[in-house]
Design a protein around this motif. Structure first.
Motif, PDB file in Angstrom:
ATOM      1  N   THR A   1     -46.891  28.497 -13.507  1.00 34.57           N
ATOM      2  CA  THR A   1     -48.120  28.936 -14.154  1.00 34.57           C
ATOM      3  C   THR A   1     -48.882  27.718 -14.656  1.00 34.57           C
ATOM      4  OG1 THR A   1     -47.027  30.976 -14.830  1.00 34.57           O
ATOM      5  CG2 THR A   1     -49.117  30.404 -15.927  1.00 34.57           C
ATOM      6  N   ILE A   2     -50.030  27.468 -14.042  1.00 29.15           N
ATOM      7  CA  ILE A   2     -50.822  26.283 -14.374  1.00 29.15           C
ATOM      8  C   ILE A   2     -51.546  26.516 -15.688  1.00 29.15           C
ATOM      9  CG2 ILE A   2     -52.665  24.748 -13.582  1.00 29.15           C
ATOM     10  CD1 ILE A   2     -51.973  25.699 -10.709  1.00 29.15           C
ATOM     11  N   GLY A   3     -51.413  25.539 -16.580  1.00 28.73           N
ATOM     12  CA  GLY A   3     -52.042  25.674 -17.887  1.00 28.73           C
ATOM     13  C   GLY A   3     -53.551  25.743 -17.777  1.00 28.73           C
ATOM     14  N   SER A   4     -54.155  26.202 -18.889  1.00 26.46           N
ATOM     15  CA  SER A   4     -55.610  26.269 -18.909  1.00 26.46           C
ATOM     16  C   SER A   4     -56.179  24.858 -18.841  1.00 26.46           C
ATOM     17  CB  SER A   4     -56.092  26.976 -20.174  1.00 26.46           C
ATOM     18  OG  SER A   4     -55.630  26.289 -21.333  1.00 26.46           O
ATOM     19  N   GLY A   5     -57.466  24.755 -18.569  1.00 20.56           N
ATOM     20  CA  GLY A   5     -58.099  23.456 -18.419  1.00 20.56           C
ATOM     21  C   GLY A   5     -58.005  22.613 -19.682  1.00 20.56           C
ATOM     22  N   THR A   6     -58.139  21.316 -19.526  1.00 19.77           N
ATOM     23  CA  THR A   6     -58.098  20.397 -20.656  1.00 19.77           C
ATOM     24  C   THR A   6     -59.323  19.506 -20.636  1.00 19.77           C
ATOM     25  OG1 THR A   6     -56.802  18.805 -19.388  1.00 19.77           O
ATOM     26  CG2 THR A   6     -55.578  20.371 -20.734  1.00 19.77           C
ATOM     27  N   LEU A   7     -59.674  19.046 -21.828  1.00 21.10           N
ATOM     28  CA  LEU A   7     -60.802  18.148 -22.001  1.00 21.10           C
ATOM     29  C   LEU A   7     -60.319  16.980 -22.842  1.00 21.10           C
ATOM     30  CD1 LEU A   7     -63.860  18.272 -21.194  1.00 21.10           C
ATOM     31  CD2 LEU A   7     -64.313  19.013 -23.531  1.00 21.10           C
ATOM     32  N   VAL A   8     -60.468  15.739 -22.318  1.00 23.95           N
ATOM     33  CA  VAL A   8     -59.968  14.546 -22.998  1.00 23.95           C
ATOM     34  C   VAL A   8     -61.135  13.604 -23.245  1.00 23.95           C
ATOM     35  CG1 VAL A   8     -58.373  12.604 -22.910  1.00 23.95           C
ATOM     36  CG2 VAL A   8     -57.735  14.781 -21.864  1.00 23.95           C
ATOM     37  N   VAL A   9     -61.286  13.161 -24.508  1.00 30.04           N
ATOM     38  CA  VAL A   9     -62.360  12.250 -24.882  1.00 30.04           C
ATOM     39  C   VAL A   9     -61.752  10.902 -25.248  1.00 30.04           C
ATOM     40  CG1 VAL A   9     -64.297  11.836 -26.448  1.00 30.04           C
ATOM     41  CG2 VAL A   9     -63.731  14.171 -25.748  1.00 30.04           C
ATOM     42  N   SER A  10     -62.311   9.819 -24.698  1.00 33.29           N
ATOM     43  CA  SER A  10     -61.832   8.473 -25.013  1.00 33.29           C
ATOM     44  C   SER A  10     -63.010   7.505 -25.028  1.00 33.29           C
ATOM     45  CB  SER A  10     -60.787   8.003 -23.994  1.00 33.29           C
ATOM     46  OG  SER A  10     -61.339   7.982 -22.685  1.00 33.29           O
ATOM     47  N   LYS A  11     -62.825   6.390 -25.708  1.00 34.89           N
ATOM     48  CA  LYS A  11     -63.881   5.369 -25.731  1.00 34.89           C
ATOM     49  C   LYS A  11     -64.017   4.771 -24.344  1.00 34.89           C
ATOM     50  CE  LYS A  11     -63.166   1.232 -27.461  1.00 34.89           C
ATOM     51  NZ  LYS A  11     -62.936   0.121 -28.407  1.00 34.89           N
ATOM     52  N   SER A  12     -65.248   4.662 -23.875  1.00 36.08           N
ATOM     53  CA  SER A  12     -65.490   4.113 -22.538  1.00 36.08           C
ATOM     54  C   SER A  12     -65.442   2.593 -22.582  1.00 36.08           C
ATOM     55  CB  SER A  12     -66.848   4.572 -22.006  1.00 36.08           C
ATOM     56  OG  SER A  12     -67.109   3.964 -20.760  1.00 36.08           O
ATOM     57  N   SER A  13     -64.764   2.026 -21.608  1.00 30.06           N
ATOM     58  CA  SER A  13     -64.701   0.566 -21.513  1.00 30.06           C
ATOM     59  C   SER A  13     -66.032  -0.035 -21.100  1.00 30.06           C
ATOM     60  CB  SER A  13     -63.628   0.154 -20.501  1.00 30.06           C
ATOM     61  OG  SER A  13     -63.934   0.641 -19.211  1.00 30.06           O
ATOM     62  N   THR A  14     -66.951   0.803 -20.617  1.00 29.08           N
ATOM     63  CA  THR A  14     -68.253   0.300 -20.180  1.00 29.08           C
ATOM     64  C   THR A  14     -69.314   0.419 -21.266  1.00 29.08           C
ATOM     65  OG1 THR A  14     -68.822   2.447 -19.235  1.00 29.08           O
ATOM     66  CG2 THR A  14     -67.743   0.864 -17.788  1.00 29.08           C
ATOM     67  N   GLY A  15     -68.917   0.897 -22.458  1.00 33.42           N
ATOM     68  CA  GLY A  15     -69.858   0.961 -23.568  1.00 33.42           C
ATOM     69  C   GLY A  15     -70.116  -0.416 -24.143  1.00 33.42           C
ATOM     70  N   PRO A  16     -71.035  -0.518 -25.123  1.00 34.27           N
ATOM     71  CA  PRO A  16     -71.347  -1.828 -25.704  1.00 34.27           C
ATOM     72  C   PRO A  16     -70.135  -2.431 -26.393  1.00 34.27           C
ATOM     73  CG  PRO A  16     -72.369  -0.057 -26.976  1.00 34.27           C
ATOM     74  CD  PRO A  16     -71.827   0.577 -25.739  1.00 34.27           C
ATOM     75  N   ALA A  17     -69.893  -3.691 -26.118  1.00 34.30           N
ATOM     76  CA  ALA A  17     -68.778  -4.393 -26.755  1.00 34.30           C
ATOM     77  C   ALA A  17     -69.138  -4.711 -28.194  1.00 34.30           C
ATOM     78  CB  ALA A  17     -68.473  -5.673 -25.983  1.00 34.30           C
ATOM     79  N   THR A  18     -68.120  -5.032 -28.976  1.00 31.19           N
ATOM     80  CA  THR A  18     -68.371  -5.489 -30.337  1.00 31.19           C
ATOM     81  C   THR A  18     -69.326  -6.673 -30.281  1.00 31.19           C
ATOM     82  OG1 THR A  18     -66.190  -4.768 -31.056  1.00 31.19           O
ATOM     83  CG2 THR A  18     -67.300  -6.411 -32.427  1.00 31.19           C
ATOM     84  N   GLY A  19     -70.438  -6.559 -31.027  1.00 28.83           N
ATOM     85  CA  GLY A  19     -71.440  -7.618 -30.943  1.00 28.83           C
ATOM     86  C   GLY A  19     -72.707  -7.201 -31.643  1.00 28.83           C
ATOM     87  N   ASN A  20     -73.805  -7.751 -31.207  1.00 28.75           N
ATOM     88  CA  ASN A  20     -75.071  -7.578 -31.908  1.00 28.75           C
ATOM     89  C   ASN A  20     -75.967  -6.559 -31.227  1.00 28.75           C
ATOM     90  OD1 ASN A  20     -74.246  -9.579 -33.679  1.00 28.75           O
ATOM     91  ND2 ASN A  20     -75.247 -11.205 -32.520  1.00 28.75           N
ATOM     92  N   ILE A  21     -76.806  -5.895 -32.051  1.00 28.99           N
ATOM     93  CA  ILE A  21     -77.864  -5.030 -31.551  1.00 28.99           C
ATOM     94  C   ILE A  21     -79.124  -5.336 -32.349  1.00 28.99           C
ATOM     95  CG2 ILE A  21     -76.361  -3.159 -30.794  1.00 28.99           C
ATOM     96  CD1 ILE A  21     -77.134  -1.701 -33.394  1.00 28.99           C
ATOM     97  N   ALA A  22     -80.237  -4.903 -31.824  1.00 31.04           N
ATOM     98  CA  ALA A  22     -81.511  -5.153 -32.480  1.00 31.04           C
ATOM     99  C   ALA A  22     -82.023  -3.874 -33.124  1.00 31.04           C
ATOM    100  CB  ALA A  22     -82.532  -5.679 -31.472  1.00 31.04           C
ATOM    101  N   VAL A  23     -82.935  -4.036 -34.070  1.00 31.60           N
ATOM    102  CA  VAL A  23     -83.722  -2.916 -34.568  1.00 31.60           C
ATOM    103  C   VAL A  23     -84.678  -2.508 -33.452  1.00 31.60           C
ATOM    104  CG1 VAL A  23     -85.507  -2.274 -36.226  1.00 31.60           C
ATOM    105  CG2 VAL A  23     -83.529  -3.625 -36.968  1.00 31.60           C
ATOM    106  N   GLY A  24     -84.777  -1.192 -33.189  1.00 35.14           N
ATOM    107  CA  GLY A  24     -85.682  -0.763 -32.142  1.00 35.14           C
ATOM    108  C   GLY A  24     -85.381   0.625 -31.660  1.00 35.14           C
ATOM    109  N   ASP A  25     -86.143   1.076 -30.655  1.00 34.61           N
ATOM    110  CA  ASP A  25     -85.985   2.407 -30.077  1.00 34.61           C
ATOM    111  C   ASP A  25     -84.938   2.388 -28.979  1.00 34.61           C
ATOM    112  OD1 ASP A  25     -88.017   3.391 -31.711  1.00 34.61           O
ATOM    113  OD2 ASP A  25     -89.582   2.894 -30.233  1.00 34.61           O
ATOM    114  N   ASP A  26     -84.286   3.530 -28.815  1.00 38.32           N
ATOM    115  CA  ASP A  26     -83.379   3.770 -27.675  1.00 38.32           C
ATOM    116  C   ASP A  26     -82.329   2.664 -27.552  1.00 38.32           C
ATOM    117  OD1 ASP A  26     -82.956   5.859 -25.926  1.00 38.32           O
ATOM    118  OD2 ASP A  26     -83.779   4.779 -24.216  1.00 38.32           O
ATOM    119  N   ILE A  27     -81.712   2.324 -28.691  1.00 38.81           N
ATOM    120  CA  ILE A  27     -80.659   1.300 -28.723  1.00 38.81           C
ATOM    121  C   ILE A  27     -79.324   1.969 -28.386  1.00 38.81           C
ATOM    122  CG2 ILE A  27     -79.498  -0.447 -30.110  1.00 38.81           C
ATOM    123  CD1 ILE A  27     -82.454  -1.021 -29.557  1.00 38.81           C
TER     124      ILE A  27
END
Length: 915
Positions: A273-299
């Motif tokens: 009996t196959i279990g119900s579906g699962t949803l897994v959330v994790s931090k993406s390795s392609t997101g912004p690295a630790t560092g700087n951002i600017a003040v502005g729109d759509d950052i």
């Protein structure tokens, strides 16, 4: 069966029985693929018309222009009388039902008559073993769906050739993959099939597993679960009454119909009996690295990977927490982060824009997450209350309780993980910033008039501390030479943007400006290619230009990007102008020279003079031709002066290991001319030109032994070059560049320590004690002789404990014991350490051409008796390269030659003797 120009789909085949038998004698009729042993369609039985109908669902397909081979397999029922005959085949073209326009063949196509014999053959029995419902989740691998064993009876051993399974359960054929048959008895995999075929079958063929009489072999079947939330998957090994195992008896060679001892006789494993579906959330390795951002729109503030397993997931709530830290007293709060939006991996907005409430952004937009891992990116407007040094962190709030989701197929709530916040990296607010540095490379130097495509300066555009990417559209370069700036022509900016190199050979492969002719100390370059310097990275540029052929030698050109404002740069996120930080400390000065200067020396790689044999090729000299740091030079010609050149057959000139020229011999001043580009001397570099000579054979009249051969550059101008930038002719001024003085001989002796030596322990001292054995080898052209006109001097390193004051005889002999030289050595000389001279006063020692003879040295060690505990004696012989007269020899009984310094080079030490 062969298809014509189009594919053919076969839906039915009728199999007809002939022969002296009845329909009830035959069972389990199959159509089997000869290529892999898999059967297609249903397992059929004969009807009253002596025919069995095999139906293919889906249709059996033959690709256009291809052939597939099949055979008809059936079982003979137990108890059929001996002597009956049976044949199976396809009676007519109409018995093959397909979408083909016609069916052709030599019908009827019937197998050979088989005659039934009465014989007790072996048996094979299949049994079910225990398998439990492991309730696998989607994504689980190696899920066990069946376990079974096959036993052989006592009559004969059996061979299992193939096993077939049929998919069973409510899950679809594509919900499992990598179906593996595992041999439990032998602990190994028997093969993995990627997926079920269109009929829901899987076959493992060519197994060839031998089961001995009365023995049992155990198996299990494993699958990877990739879908089918809340559904079941299983596998069936029995089709009707037919056990889907092909077994042959090893004694009689008949195929055996396996007996069915499966529980419930159905061949099924245990439904998983196959279990119900699962949803897994994790931090993406392609997101912004630790560092700087600017003040502005759509950052971009963060990104998550959301993985849907089992089925597509419909998300109707997703909560993000925005945490800010006001480190500067600027009153920065989460409320200053607005217009928060969630984007999918295609750049489409799937949720928002929303603003935080008490730091939480609650998205209630509905979006679908396809099966698999998909990236979702959070972007927002960062308000002007944020100051440099403030920080922002966004996290997906406790996904297991904050995300609302349903399976698109089952409408069930999936299992969502993790149960803790999934935080992205800490981002620090920073203003747009660009550090512009004039680099120290290339180093300052003199540049020849007429030089083209020269790299005069390089620059670094560094956005390492910037809060946003920087766009650069114009750059102004300053030349500190306020008088001769017009001597610079065809100025261009180039950039290092890829891994390729330019045609110049440097890393600045991309031209980013138009070509300019400087008319002042400053030159503006509007960029034809906009340079975007990503935050946290840097881009390097180069100034490339020509130096006019009539440039003034008083010029001193120093280039830099001199001040902020000398470039147009803006923040990509904010569109704000950037005030660059400019460093010119490392700028370099380039002077102007009419042409380069060459220096010629003897290279240190050539060390020792040697004996050259007639007909051999030897190195006479290695000339190191070096250019100063002004321009590359092309070597046009080189001439040398050769001592003994009349005895040279051919001269060879090499650039490194590459032959670049040759000149016939019998000349004392050979010269070689080189085509353009043959040998290039790089500015501030060098080339090594090796001169080799092939010698003439020594004939004793025109070419004689003991001739000195050497090569030198003795006259200014013997090396001619052309400056590749200035196009000026350049000549060497160096003289007296002498090579080595080699000696030419027809043959020569080679001395070495023989491999077999006397023991180093003086056990029985005597007046004829063997102290050393040397191998003497003659070169191949002629015999080497040692007669009464010659000598070999052997050095003695001795420490006798005491002596009787009398002289003793020393001998030089060959391996046959013939004495060639006898001499006396005084005890006093022996004690002080001396040498013994063998003058070959007894016989002539001859070494035939190309052969080796041994030279035995015997000494008088009468005084080297054992001294007990009062002292010890020691002695060692060696051949010293300090003087030529240490080795004198003749050639074929003639001549008196002395070459001890070469023949004994490096000194040749014999063993130490002591007691």
């Amino acid at each position: 069966m062969t298809a014509g120009s189009g594919p053919v789909k076969i839906t039915k085949i009728y199999v007809t029985r002939t022969g002296l038998s009845t329909n009830s004698d035959i069972e389990n009729i199959k159509i089997v693929d000869a290529a892999n042993g898999a059967y297609y369609g249903n397992i059929a039985s004969l009807n009253v018309d002596n025919r069995a109908m095999v139906t293919f669902t889906p249709a059996l397909e033959i690709a256009a222009g291809t052939s597939r081979t099949f055979y008809i397999r059936a079982a003979v029922n137990n108890g059929v009388s001996a002597g009956k005959t049976v044949a199976l085949g396809i009676a007519s073209a109409s018995d093959i039902v397909s979408d083909a326009s016609s069916v052709a063949g030599a019908f009827p196509i019937t197998g050979a008559n088989k005659t039934v014999v009465t014989l007790d053959i072996g048996t094979a029995t299949i049994y079910e073993e225990t398998t439990t419902d492991s309730t696998p989740d989607i994504g689980d691998n190696d899920v066990q769906v069946s376990a079974f064993k096959i036993s052989a009876g006592s009559t004969e051993a059996i061979t299992i050739e193939s096993i077939t399974g049929m998919e069973y359960g409510s899950a679809s054929l594509t919900d499992v993959k990598n179906i593996e048959l595992y041999d439990v008895t032998d602990g190994k995999s028997l093969g993995t099939v990627a997926s079920y075929n269109a009929e829901g079958k899987v076959t493992w063929s060519n197994l060839n597993i031998v089961v001995g009489k009365g023995e049992t072999h155990r198996f299990k079947i494993l699958v990877d679960v990739v879908g089918g939330a809340s559904l079941t998957t299983n596998i069936d090994l029995i089709d009707g009454t037919d056990v889907l195992v092909n077994v042959k008896g090893n004694t009689y060679g008949f195929y055996i119909t396996p007996s069915n001892s499966w529980t419930s006789s159905d061949g099924l494993g245990t439904n998983q009996t196959i279990g119900s579906g699962t949803l897994v959330v994790s931090k993406s390795s392609t997101g912004p690295a630790t560092g700087n951002i600017a003040v502005g729109d759509d950052i971009t503030l963060g990104a998550w990977d959301i993985e849907a397993r089992g089925e597509e997931m419909r998300i109707t709530q997703f909560i993000v927490t925005v945490t800010v830290t006001d480190l500067t007293g600027s009153s920065f709060t989460a409320a200053d982060v607005t217009n928060v939006k969630l984007y999918d991996e295609n750049g489409s907005i799937v949720a928002g824009p929303n603003d935080p409430s008490s730091g939480d952004v609650t998205f209630t937009d509905t979006f679908i997450v396809p099966v698999g891992i998909h990236k979702y990116t959070l972007r927002a407007k960062v308000g002007t209350d944020a100051a440099t040094g403030d920080t922002i962190i966004v996290d997906a709030q406790t996904p297991d309780s904050s995300i609302t989701a349903r399976g698109m197929t089952t409408n069930d709530s999936p299992t969502i993980t993790p149960s803790s916040d999934v935080a992205c990296n800490t981002l620090t607010v920073a203003a747009g910033d660009l550090n512009v540095v004039t680099l120290s490379s290339p180093s300052g130097r003199a540049v020849a008039k007429g030089t083209s495509d020269f790299v005069w300066a390089t620059f670094s555009l560094d956005a390492g501390t910037s809060g946003e990417d920087i766009s650069v559209t114009s750059i102004t370069v300053t030349n500190d030479d306020s008088t001769y700036y017009a001597d610079i022509n065809n100025a261009e900016l180039w950039a290092d943007l890829t891994s390729a190199n330019s045609s110049r050979g440097d890393v600045y492969e991309t031209k980013i400006s138009d070509t300019k002719q400087p008319a002042a100390t400053t030159q503006a370059f509007p960029l034809s290619t906009t340079i975007t310097v990503a935050k946290g990275t840097s881009v390097r540029l180069a100034l490339v230009a020509d130096l006019d052929a009539s440039a003034n030698t008083s010029g001193s050109h120093v280039f830099s990007i001199a001040a902020h404002g000398d470039m147009t740069s803006t923040g990509v996120d904010t569109g704000s102008s950037i005030q660059e930080d400019v460093t010119t400390t490392y700028k370099q000065s380039f002077t102007v020279s009419s042409y380069g200067v060459v220096t010629v020396t003897r290279d240190s790689s050539i060390q020792n003079a040697d004996i050259i044999l007639g007909g051999q090729t030897a190195t006479l000299n290695v000339f190191r031709i070096a250019a100063n740091n002004v321009e590359d030079m092309d070597l046009d010609n080189i001439r040398v002066t050769v001592t003994g050149g009349d005895d040279v057959d051919t001269y060879y000139f090499y650039n490194g290991d590459t032959l670049v020229g040759s000149v016939p011999g019998s000349t004392l001043t050979p010269r070689v001319d080189f085509a353009d580009g043959t040998v290039t001397i790089p500015a501030n570099g060098y080339a090594k030109i090796t001169l080799k000579a092939k010698m003439k054979n020594v004939d004793g009249s025109i070419t004689t032994s003991d001739t000195t051969v050497g090569a030198s550059i003795s006259t200014a101008g013997y090396v001619g070059l052309t400056g590749l930038s200035s196009q000026q002719s350049i000549s060497s001024t160096d003289v007296g560049i002498a090579g080595l003085s080699h000696q030419l001989y027809e043959t020569r002796p080679y001395f070495s320590l023989a491999s077999v030596q006397p023991s180093g322990t003086i056990s029985a001292p005597s007046s004829t004690y063997l102290l050393a054995v040397f191998d003497v080898t003659a070169a191949s052209a002629e015999d080497v002789t040692f007669n009464s006109s010659h000598q070999v001097i052997v050095n003695i390193e001795a420490s006798p404990y005491d002596t009787n004051g009398t002289a003793g005889n020393w001998y030089l002999k060959d391996e046959a014991g013939t004495t060639y030289a006898t001499t006396e050595v005084a005890d006093a000389s022996l004690a002080a350490g001396s040498s013994v001279t063998f003058a070959f006063n007894n016989n002539t020692f001859t070494v035939p051409a190309g052969q080796t003879k041994k030279m035995y040295i015997y000494g008088d060690l009468s005084d080297f008796e054992a001294e007990g505990t009062t002292g010890n004696n020691s002695i060692q012989l060696w051949l010293d390269d300090a003087a030529n007269n240490n080795c004198q020899f003749g050639i074929d009984g003639s001549g008196d030659y002395a070459e001890g310094a070469i023949i004994f080079r490096g000194d040749i030490w014999a063993v130490t003797h002591s007691n």
